[in-house]
Design a protein around this motif. Sequence first.
Motif, short mmCIF file in Angstrom:
data_model
loop_
_atom_site.label_atom_id
_atom_site.label_comp_id
_atom_site.label_asym_id
_atom_site.label_seq_id
_atom_site.Cartn_x
_atom_site.Cartn_y
_atom_site.Cartn_z
N LYS A 56 0.82 -1.21 0.00
CA LYS A 56 0.00 0.00 0.00
C LYS A 56 0.85 1.27 0.00
N GLY A 57 2.16 1.12 0.12
CA GLY A 57 3.06 2.27 0.17
C GLY A 57 3.29 2.89 -1.20
N VAL A 58 3.38 4.25 -1.21
CA VAL A 58 3.58 4.99 -2.46
C VAL A 58 4.59 6.10 -2.22
N VAL A 59 5.56 6.22 -3.13
CA VAL A 59 6.50 7.34 -3.11
C VAL A 59 6.42 8.04 -4.45
N GLU A 60 6.21 9.34 -4.42
CA GLU A 60 6.23 10.17 -5.63
C GLU A 60 7.45 11.06 -5.52
N GLY A 61 8.59 10.53 -5.93
CA GLY A 61 9.86 11.24 -5.83
C GLY A 61 11.00 10.23 -5.89
N GLU A 62 12.20 10.71 -5.64
CA GLU A 62 13.40 9.87 -5.69
C GLU A 62 13.52 9.02 -4.44
N GLY A 94 10.30 4.84 -13.51
CA GLY A 94 11.49 5.68 -13.52
C GLY A 94 12.73 4.83 -13.62
N GLU A 95 13.89 5.48 -13.70
CA GLU A 95 15.16 4.78 -13.82
C GLU A 95 15.51 4.08 -12.51
N LEU A 113 16.77 -0.15 -16.33
CA LEU A 113 17.48 -0.83 -15.26
C LEU A 113 18.96 -0.62 -15.50
N VAL A 114 19.64 0.02 -14.57
CA VAL A 114 21.05 0.37 -14.75
C VAL A 114 21.88 -0.22 -13.62
#
Length: 162
Positions: A56-62, A94-95, A113-114
């Motif tokens: 249920k966790g969400v991060v909008e950022g780095e 995102g990367e 994927l780096v």
Amino acid sequence: MLFSKKKGLSIDTLVGQDATIEGDVTFSGGLRLDGRVRGNVVAADGKSSMLVISEKGVVEGEVRVDHLILNGTVTGPVHAAELLELQPHARVYGEVRYAALEMHQGAIVEGRLVPLVQGEIRALPNHVQPTEVKEEQKTAEEVKPEADTVGEKAPDGASVTA
């Protein structure tokens, strides 16, 4: 201690399911995120860190940590200096930069994927240095018998003997 997945890695902070944080989060040690963060989640420099983002966790950022266990959603770049575990409900938009990657069936990454280059990897157990690998390859090549040159075309001015 709220949660312990592996020896030496423990969670000592929890952001609950109904919590929303507007802004950046900097932490050290272990953090479990069941809520939402609109901002960057970054581990403090020089200290060991682990971040667990639940389904249920969400991060909008780095996200920038040593060890990330992801089963929720990250919209933004991810940097795991040691280990990234993408569990079945993980979603990354995102990367993704990682030293080691464990990806379960069902996890989705929409981005690049780096793998981290040698100089960027901090500490991985049982890691073989490139010079050791080259030495092993060199000795294996020295043991190989020479290829049969019969039927090969020689460059101009050279001769091939059988």
